[in-house]
Structure formats: structure tokens, C-alpha cells
Design a protein around this motif. Structure first.
Motif, short mmCIF file in Angstrom:
data_model
loop_
_atom_site.label_atom_id
_atom_site.label_comp_id
_atom_site.label_asym_id
_atom_site.label_seq_id
_atom_site.Cartn_x
_atom_site.Cartn_y
_atom_site.Cartn_z
N ALA A 199 7.49 8.09 -4.14
CA ALA A 199 7.88 6.89 -3.85
C ALA A 199 7.31 6.67 -2.45
CB ALA A 199 9.39 6.45 -3.72
N GLY A 200 7.42 7.50 -1.54
CA GLY A 200 6.87 7.30 -0.14
C GLY A 200 5.37 7.15 -0.28
N TRP A 201 4.76 7.78 -1.08
CA TRP A 201 3.33 7.66 -1.19
C TRP A 201 2.79 6.44 -1.58
CZ3 TRP A 201 -0.19 5.94 -4.74
CH2 TRP A 201 -1.92 6.22 -4.10
N PHE A 202 3.50 5.66 -2.60
CA PHE A 202 3.24 4.55 -2.93
C PHE A 202 3.63 3.15 -1.80
CE2 PHE A 202 3.34 6.80 -6.89
CZ PHE A 202 2.14 6.08 -7.91
N TYR A 203 4.59 3.32 -1.12
CA TYR A 203 4.87 2.56 -0.02
C TYR A 203 3.79 2.63 1.01
CZ TYR A 203 9.47 1.50 -1.70
OH TYR A 203 10.86 1.30 -2.50
N LYS A 204 3.59 4.01 1.20
CA LYS A 204 2.48 4.20 2.28
C LYS A 204 1.03 3.66 1.91
CE LYS A 204 3.48 6.27 6.36
NZ LYS A 204 4.54 5.37 6.66
N ASN A 205 0.73 3.71 0.62
CA ASN A 205 -0.64 3.51 0.38
C ASN A 205 -0.72 2.23 -0.74
OD1 ASN A 205 -2.24 5.97 1.35
ND2 ASN A 205 -0.47 7.03 0.44
N ALA A 206 0.22 1.44 -0.48
CA ALA A 206 0.15 0.29 -1.19
C ALA A 206 -1.36 -0.83 -0.91
CB ALA A 206 1.23 -0.77 -0.88
N ASP A 207 -1.85 -0.25 0.32
CA ASP A 207 -3.36 -0.86 0.66
C ASP A 207 -4.18 -0.07 0.31
OD1 ASP A 207 -2.63 1.13 2.35
OD2 ASP A 207 -2.99 0.21 4.09
N VAL A 208 -4.24 1.10 -0.49
CA VAL A 208 -5.06 2.04 -0.87
C VAL A 208 -6.39 1.40 -1.15
CG1 VAL A 208 -4.37 2.79 -3.07
CG2 VAL A 208 -5.54 4.35 -1.95
N TYR A 209 -6.48 0.35 -2.13
CA TYR A 209 -7.74 -0.20 -2.55
C TYR A 209 -8.26 -1.14 -1.66
CZ TYR A 209 -5.77 1.98 -6.70
OH TYR A 209 -5.34 3.22 -7.33
N ASP A 210 -7.49 -1.73 -0.45
CA ASP A 210 -8.05 -2.57 0.39
C ASP A 210 -9.19 -1.80 1.03
OD1 ASP A 210 -6.10 -4.20 -0.35
OD2 ASP A 210 -4.80 -4.15 1.64
N ALA B 58 5.15 -2.31 -4.74
CA ALA B 58 4.50 -2.36 -3.47
C ALA B 58 2.92 -2.01 -3.92
CB ALA B 58 5.27 -1.56 -2.68
N TYR B 59 2.53 -0.97 -4.68
CA TYR B 59 1.56 -0.54 -5.07
C TYR B 59 0.86 -1.49 -5.90
CZ TYR B 59 -1.75 2.48 -7.74
OH TYR B 59 -2.86 2.81 -8.35
N LEU B 60 1.36 -2.31 -6.88
CA LEU B 60 0.91 -3.00 -7.78
C LEU B 60 0.27 -4.37 -6.88
CD1 LEU B 60 2.77 -2.91 -10.79
CD2 LEU B 60 0.86 -2.10 -10.53
N THR B 61 1.28 -4.68 -5.67
CA THR B 61 0.59 -5.77 -5.09
C THR B 61 -0.72 -5.69 -4.60
OG1 THR B 61 1.44 -5.07 -2.93
CG2 THR B 61 2.81 -6.42 -4.09
N GLY B 62 -1.00 -4.27 -4.08
CA GLY B 62 -2.44 -3.87 -3.92
C GLY B 62 -3.19 -3.69 -4.81
N VAL B 63 -2.83 -3.55 -6.01
CA VAL B 63 -3.75 -3.60 -7.23
C VAL B 63 -4.30 -4.97 -7.59
CG1 VAL B 63 -3.60 -3.14 -9.72
CG2 VAL B 63 -2.85 -1.47 -8.22
N GLU B 64 -3.30 -5.78 -7.47
CA GLU B 64 -3.77 -7.34 -7.88
C GLU B 64 -4.56 -7.71 -7.07
OE1 GLU B 64 -0.43 -9.07 -10.14
OE2 GLU B 64 -0.63 -10.76 -8.72
N ARG B 65 -4.24 -7.55 -5.70
CA ARG B 65 -5.21 -8.19 -4.53
C ARG B 65 -6.72 -7.67 -4.60
NH1 ARG B 65 -1.64 -7.03 -0.80
NH2 ARG B 65 -2.49 -5.04 -0.50
#
Ligand code: AHR
Length: 840
Positions: free
Chosen positions: A455-466, A497-504
């Protein structure tokens, strides 16, 4: 009062910002990435009885007595199914793959009873009277030896469940001697062997296979029943293909799906369905891979195959049924084919010989023809013979699954060309993740990175695709993602959190599917849907996905989050150390400098006193420190010294194993530290990693693709400055990262053109309210009322269960007081979606 403070106060007053409110500014005049309808899909793989005993409505387990068949491509040796010692495609190792095996598997799910007791001498599994070539085994019973009635009992998939008033259709085959004219009783029995429903069936002919069928209507609901064939007479009989289905399947198909489970999947409104895997596409061995042609046609003649998740698949939910399901729920099909290599974590054997690869390519082309070819083609005709003349909605073909390396890239190139030549409309997905081997592909449309992280990874990397460069020449399909570890709202919100980054970033990340999809409760894992014989429930992440899928805007809107209180800057501070993961490695010439001053060096002569070897086998050999234990994450730290800003330099050499080497820093105790991980993710990249109470969190955006080569010394340099870290190999910068202490607050917004609504998705994974001021800039008009949909719980570690399947589900209510600037409070531990009618 300073001028800047005064300005801030004035601007706060003019916006009516309340104290402690973060400001979210959504600019309706600034459209960003378009969000394709393809974004949210599902991925089905036969794992943890997701199909047999799960989605597939068959109620009899091991219906054809074939469960003891060895996995294809293996031989029985010393109680093990042993694969041929072939070279693994990734590194030419010989994996000596084997699994424990026993003949008793042939009777999985079955029991023979006589006189109320388990009988052992009346029956045997035989292939002497094959019902057909594909499923040769049957159960032979010598009733002449029995002292009373013989009961052949099947316990189903952990009990058979029936619902009062519903019909259940059974069938079976018998080959009898001296039983013609006798009766076999077909019964549903309870846990005390009491008959709750029965039918008498007359055996009409001896000495050939005969088919029998009938129906039960349940008088009462129960979930602990078993199915029995009861033989009161003397004679001999072989039994095969015993099957029972509810009459009421999803969309009423005969070889159908469970209505409750399929209904839950349909309710996700998936745009696509991926099938059949996953690792089972690759197989334990090449022979063990799923061969789609064996999964179509008469279910009695489907051979099934041992699947690498630990049990035999019936192939009942086969290629045709998958395509039918896609059509039924209005989804596009995504078929995954084997790319010429078995799973590298199993035997890993491969085909690169031109003729063999041609055969595999033909297999994939035939699959496409089966789905969309017209009925004058060989496989289009087969589809029509199987009851579906119209084409099915197949849109994607993925070449392989989680494959790596040059051998894969070369095979992929051949598949890609052949598929595109014949079917230019099919979108071809490359199974490589962000990998150096992408450079070896000639043409790329879509790649498929997978993320099983904490879970920590997904929180930390929610912006991975930015962080992706704008110009990557391919689209991304995240075929598998899951926050692993404890199943709870907390891990589901991490996925949100991760899906917010996906959608963006939906112009680049065009499709996602969670994995694994379904688990039978008997397996105790945590997948999206959890089921048993009479019920199914969605974990909280099922509802997260449903909320995202049902509230997918057409286009993103510029969304800026300004926290009321800026995050405090992180300062790295703590012990340093060295490590490896499943790898043998050597280290020398360690030097730590602070402000240009050498603070410590290690020639290792004082290793025993100064270092603490926490895990692994560490030995000093002259000027070299050697860590030889594989299979663990080895870890040694420099005692009694604490470092802040510093530069760590050393030389490191990988000897053998699956990864590279690690330099540990910023450690505060044995559970909390950071590391530069060189050769992480089975040696695909150089990243930073955080270890904390939640586990291991890789801090990366996957752009780095350096592998560590064995048997060569690397010069390693790690520079640590406050919150910023840089990792160099041979003086070349590999990766840099800034560690932040942000709150777990995430937002994305977009516009639904048809409904003329702004959709705002807010994730608050903190344990207190998140107060925000939403500012809607440049709207032509804004309605004062809208809708809010909230998924939340008081305890972040709460989860749905069979006892309380709807404990945490989205709650829809009205949202009032909307204007171009209004306050909103997100509940603790919540995903909130606001739908705000707005003209732009
Ligand atoms: O989802 C389970 C497995 O995880 C899939 O089969 C595979 O692709 C991944 O490694």
C-alpha cells in the motif's frame, strides 16, 4: 507583519479560505488528457479457483476423474512431477522444476462409501474404457464385492449450495456390465449422508457408454450438500463426466457462469476482459501452457490441464465462454497467447526455433479467426458450429505475459508482424514492462507493466505516470496491479490514490486491470471478489474500482492542490549498511565522506567489531567482503554511527543470483531504513527503496532500466543531501529521488461532456478530516446542488467479509452549497467522488 504574509492573508480573505483548508483549483477552461472509454477493464485468470469452483457454475469437482493427470511436459519421478531439464529462456539456467505429485489426485473431490463407511477396495481409476481420447480416465466400481449399496459421493467445491425453488441439471456417463435395467439413484445428500433430493435413473444398456441426465428442484436452501450416485445392485460399472449446473446461470447459458459472480463483474462496467492469464498462459513448461483449441467445443471432450496455481483446470470456462461473456457484458475481448516461453519462475523452457514459433503464431492467428473470422473460414466456422455465427468482440491480443529479455523481444517482433498483417484492426500488446528490451522491439503499440506492491508504494507513487516523458512511443496497459499485504480499506485507498494518477495520465495509460480478480474463500487470499459456494462479496477495492469506472470523465481538467501547510522537508539521518536480495555479491573500498572529509573507510579488517550482520552470510576475504547467502534479503550495518548529508562510495560485484547489490542509508532501526537498490525487480532497474513497518516500498518511476552484470566490479556512489538522493554507477547517474513527507491526500478531476458535470475524485487516507476549498474557475454556470459518493470507514483497517459483505460500500447522497468556491470536508479514510453540474 511582512508583506508576503499580508498578501497571503488578503488572498485567504478574498477566497473565504477557512483556516487549515487546502485549496483545490479546477480550471474548466483548461482541458488536459482525454480519458478513453478503454480505461477500466478486468483480468480473468484461473487462480485460487476463480473459474472452477468460482465464476464457472459447474458444481461437481473433478467431474471427469482427470485431476491426477501429470502436468503436460513433466514425468513422474520419486513422488514428483518433474519437468525436462531444459534451459530457461531468461538466463539459460536449468531450473530443475518439480512439484510433489500423487495418484490420489485422481479422486480429488470424490469418496466411495459402502455400508456408511469409506470403501477402498471396490474401486479404482482406470483408462481401460476411455469415454473419449481427451479424457480417458473413469472410475471403475466392482459392485459384486459390495455388501450393501455403494455410494459414489462428490463434495463439490467445498460443499454444494442450492437455493430453494431453483432447478439443478445433472448429467453423467455410465459403462455397465450386468446392470442393464437396474436403477442408479442420483441424490443430493446432507452432511450426515441423509438424502435431501433424489431421482431414480434406469440403466438402459450394458457394454457401452451411455449418457444420463436429470433435474433436481431444491425444496430448501442449503450450502453443505454433496452429490451422490447410489448403486444398490450387483454388477460392474465405470463412471465418467459427472456434472451439475444450476439452471439459472448468467444469461441462461447452458455451460454457464454463476449469476451472482458474473453479475458483480458486469457491475464494474469493464471495457475489456483479459483472458486466460497470467502465468498460466506461459505454463510450468511449454507443454503445460494453455492451448486455446483444447478449451472449445463439447465440454465432455475438453482435456483440461494442471494449472500452475496448484490444481487442474477443467477448461470449462474456455475461449468460447470468455468471448461469450465479453459479448454478454458489452466488453472487448483481450486474448493472451504464449510467446514461446514458459514461466521463468517455473521451468522457463522456450521455443525459438523458427518452425515452432511459426506454429505458435498460427495458434494465435487461429484464435483471432475463431473470434472474428467469417463463417467461411476454418475457425469462424467452428465458432458457428459451437453456436455463435456472429463474430465476437475481440479487440486486443497480448503476446505473452510478464516476459523479459532478447528472446522474448525477437519472438514478439514476429508475432506482431504476423498479427498486424492479417488483422490490422487488432491492437497488439507487448508483455514487456518498462524494460531495456523495449529497444529490441521493432514496433510497439502498448506495453504491459505490472505492479504488485505494498500500500505504501501506491501512496508514494500515485504520481508515477506524471513523471513519464511526453514522447514515449507507446501506450501503457497496466494489466495487473494490486496493493499487497493486509486486505483493508487502507490498501484499497492506496489503489484509489494510484488510480487518480492513472486517470490524470490517461492519454498514456490507456487501460488498467486489477489482479487477481476472484478467489475462492478456501484459499484465504485477498482478491477483488471473494466467494464461496453460496455467496460472493466485493472487497473495498472492488468498490474503489467500481466508483472509478462508473465515474469516468471524458477529459481531465487542470487541477492544482495547494496544501494549507506546506509539508516539512525530510532530512535523511541514520545508519548506513550494505545488502543483497537473493544474490551473492562482493564489496570493497568503502568510503563515506561528509563535507569533503573522509569519515570512515573499510578495508574490512575490523568488520567483526564494527559491523552488525543482521541477515546473510558475510565473510571477509582480504580486502573483499563477501555475502554468499541467496534466497533472502541479506543486510549488514555499520554499528554506532549516524550519518546525515554524506557521500557513500565503494566497489561492488555481483557473483550470481537474481538481482544486484544494495547500499543502505538513513536507517533508524532494523525495520526502518532506505537503500539504493541496484538490480531491483529481478535485475531490471536501479531504484531507491524504503523499508518500514508496512514492508518494502520501491521508490521509482520505472524510467531507469539498468541491469547489473555479474562478475564485474562497479564503482558505486550514493550522494545524500537532505531529502534528495542520487545513485551513480561507474560515475554515471542512474537514479535520483526526492523523499517527501506529504499527507496522503490525492485529487483528480475531469469533465463528463454528456452529463455536463465536473467529476472530482478525492482520496483522504489520513485518519482525520481533510478540509478543502474547491475552486471552480472559468465555468459558464455552476449548479448549487450535485451528488457525492463516499466510501469510508472509521477504522482504516476494516474490510468487507461474508458476515458483513456490504459493511463498507459507496454511499450516494446530495451535495449542496456548491458555488465557484466552496468548502468541503472529506471524511477520514475515504474515497469521495463529487459530481457537480457545470456548464463550460
Ligand atoms: O495475478 C497472479 C499472477 O501474477 C499472474 O498470473 C502473473 O501475470 C503475475 O505474476
Amino acid at each position: 507583519m511582512k508583506q508576503s504574509l499580508l498578501l497571503l492573508l488578503l488572498s485567504i480573505l478574498s477566497l473565504n479560505i477557512e483556516e487549515g483548508e487546502d485549496v483545490i483549483t479546477i480550471d474548466l477552461s483548461q482541458e488536459e488528457a482525454e480519458i478513453p472509454s478503454s480505461l477500466y477493464g478486468i483480468f480473468f485468470e484461473e487462480i485460487t479457483h476463480s473459474g472452477d469452483g468460482g465464476l464457472y457454475a459447474e458444481m461437481i469437482r473433478n467431474r471427469g476423474f482427470e485431476d491426477g493427470n501429470l502436468p503436460s511436459g513433466t514425468m513422474l519421478k520419486d513422488g514428483h512431477a518433474v519437468a525436462k531439464p531444459l534451459h530457461c529462456y531468461s538466463n539459460d539456467s536449468i531450473n530443475h522444476f518439480k512439484i510433489a505429485w500423487h495418484d490420489s489426485l485422481y479422486l480429488e473431490g470424490w469418496e466411495v462409501k459402502c455400508d456408511g463407511r469409506t470403501a477402498t477396495s471396490l474401486h479404482k481409476i482406470t483408462d481401460q474404457k476411455p469415454l473419449n481420447r481427451a479424457t480417458p480416465h473413469s472410475l471403475f466400481l466392482n459392485l459384486d464385492k459390495a455388501q450393501s449399496d455403494v455410494w459414489v459421493i462428490n463434495s463439490g467445491y467445498w460443499g454444494i449450495a442450492v437455493t430453494k425453488g431453483e432447478k439443478y441439471n445433472f448429467q453423467f456417463y455410465l459403462y455397465s456390465t450386468d446392470l442393464s435395467g437396474c436403477v442408479v439413484k442420483v441424490a443430493l445428500i446432507d452432511s450426515k449422508d441423509q438424502i435431501v433430493s433424489s431421482r431414480n435413473i434406469r440403466i438402459d444398456k450394458d457394454n457401452s457408454w451411455q449418457h444420463y441426465e436429470g433435474t433436481f428442484t431444491a425444496d430448501a436452501s442449503a450450502n453443505d450438500l454433496r452429490f451422490a450416485l447410489i448403486f444398490p445392485d450387483k454388477g460392474k460399472v465405470n463412471i465418467d463426466f459427472v456434472s451439475m449446473f444450476p439452471d439459472n446461470t448468467f444469461r441462461g447459458h447452458k455451460n454457464g457462469l454463476r449469476k451472482d459472480v458474473a453479475g458483480m463483474l458486469e457491475a464494474l462496467h469493464p471495457d475489456f476482459v483479459r483472458w486466460p492469464g497470467g502465468c498460466i498462459v506461459e505454463g510450468l513448461t511449454m507443454d503445460n501452457r494453455i492451448k486455446w483449441k483444447e478449451t472449445i467445443g463439447d465440454i465432455v471432450e475438453r482435456p483440461g490441464e494442471y494449472n500452475l496455481w496448484g490444481y487442474r483446470s477443467t477448461y470449462g470456462f474456455g475461449y468460447h465462454e470468455f468471448l461469450q461473456f465479453c459479448e454478454d457484458i458489452g466488453a472487448n475481448g483481450m486474448f493472451v497467447c504464449n510467446a514461446g516461453m514458459s514461466c521463468l519462475f517455473r521451468n522457463g523452457d522456450y521455443w525459438t526455433d523458427e518452425r515452432q514459433v511459426d506454429d505458435l503464431i498460427q495458434e494465435a492467428l487461429d484464435a483471432i479467426e475463431y473470434a472474428i473470422g467469417d463463417t467461411s473460414t476454418t475457425y469462424g466456422r467452428k465458432r458457428a458450429e459451437n453456436g455463435h455465427a456472429q463474430p465476437f468482440p475481440l479487440k486486443y491480443v497480448e503476446v505473452g505475459n510478464e516476459n523479459i529479455g532478447l528472446r522474448y523481444a525477437r519472438n514478439y517482433n514476429r508475432f506482431y508482424k504476423a498479427i498486424k498483417k492479417k488483422y490490422p484492426q487488432i491492437e497488439v500488446i507487448c508483455a514487456l514492462m518498462f524494460s531495456p528490451y523495449l529497444q529490441e522491439t521493432e514496433e510497439l503499440e502498448i506495453i504491459d507493466p505490472h505492479y504488485y506492491e505494498t500500500a505504501g508504494w501506491f501512496y508514494k507513487n500515485a504520481d508515477v505516470y506524471d513523471k513519464l516523458p511526453d514522447n514515449i512511443p507507446y501506450k501503457i496497459y497496466v494489466g495487473e496491479y494490486a496493493a499487497i499485504g493486509r486486505s483493508s480499506l487502507y490498501s484499497s485507498l492506496a489503489e484509489a490514490a494510484y488510480l487518480t494518477g492513472v486517470e490524470r495520465n490517461a492519454d498514456q495509460v490507456q487501460m488498467v486491470s486489477y489482479a487477481p480478480l476472484i478467489e475462492h474463500a478456501a484459499h484465504g487470499k485477498d482478491h477483488l471478489l471473494v466467494l464461496k459456494n453460496d455467496s460472493v462479496y466485493g472487497r473495498t477495492n472492488y468498490y474503489v474500482l467500481k466508483m472509478f469506472s462508473e465515474n469516468r470523465p471524458d477529459v481531465n481538467l487542470s487541477t492544482v492542490l495547494k496544501p494549507a501547510v506546506p509539508a516539512t522537508m525530510f532530512r535523511t539521518k541514520g545508519y548506513i549498511g550494505l545488502g543483497t536480495n537473493n544474490t551473492e555479491a562482493e564489496f570493497k573500498d568503502l568510503k563515506v565522506t561528509v563535507d569533503g572529509q573522509k569519515i570512515t573507510t573499510a578495508g574490512w579488517e575490523d568488520f567483526a567489531e564494527k559491523w552488525n550482520a543482521i541477515r546473510g552470510s558475510w565473510k571477509v576475504d582480504g580486502e573483499v567482503l563477501h555475502q554468499s547467502q541467496k534466497g533472502i534479503d541479506a543486510f549488514a550495518i555499520l554499528k554506532d554511527m549516524e550519518f546525515e548529508d554524506c557521500t557513500i562510495e565503494l566497489k561492488a560485484k555481483k557473483i550470481s543470483g537474481s538481482e544486484g547489490f544494495r547500499v543502505v542509508f538513513g536507517g533508524t532501526d532494523l525495520k526502518n531504513y532506505f537503500m539504493a537498490d541496484m538490480g531491483s525487480h529481478t535485475n531490471e532497474s536501479v531504484i531507491f527503496r524504503e523499508m518500514n513497518d508496512e514492508g518494502s516500498i520501491s521508490l521509482f518511476d520505472y524510467r531507469n532500466t539498468t541491469s547489473i552484470l555479474a562478475n564485474q566490479w562497479y564503482t558505486v556512489r550514493i550522494e545524500i543531501k537532505g531529502d534528495h538522493w542520487r545513485c551513480f554507477l561507474n560515475d554515471e547517474l542512474q537514479y535520483e529521488y526526492t523523499y517527501t513527507l506529504d499527507k496522503k491526500h490525492y485529487v483528480v478531476s475531469g469533465y463528463d461532456r454528456e452529463r455536463e458535470e465536473v467529476i472530482v475524485k478525492l482520496v483522504n487516507a489520513e485518519a482525520e478530516n481533510w478540509k478543502v476549498r474547491l475552486q471552480l474557475d472559468n465555468a459558464v454556470s455552476i449548479a448549487s446542488e450535485g451528488t457525492k459518493i463516499v466510501l469510508s470507514a472509521v477504522d482504516r483497517f476494516d474490510e468487507n467479509s461474508f458476515e458483513a459483505p456490504l459493511k463498507i460500500v459507496p454511499v450516494i447522497s446530495g451535495l449542496s452549497g456548491i458555488s465557484d468556491s466552496f468548502s468541503f470536508s472529506c471524511q477520514p479514510n475515504s474515497l469521495t467522488i463529487l459530481r457537480i453540474p457545470c456548464k463550460k
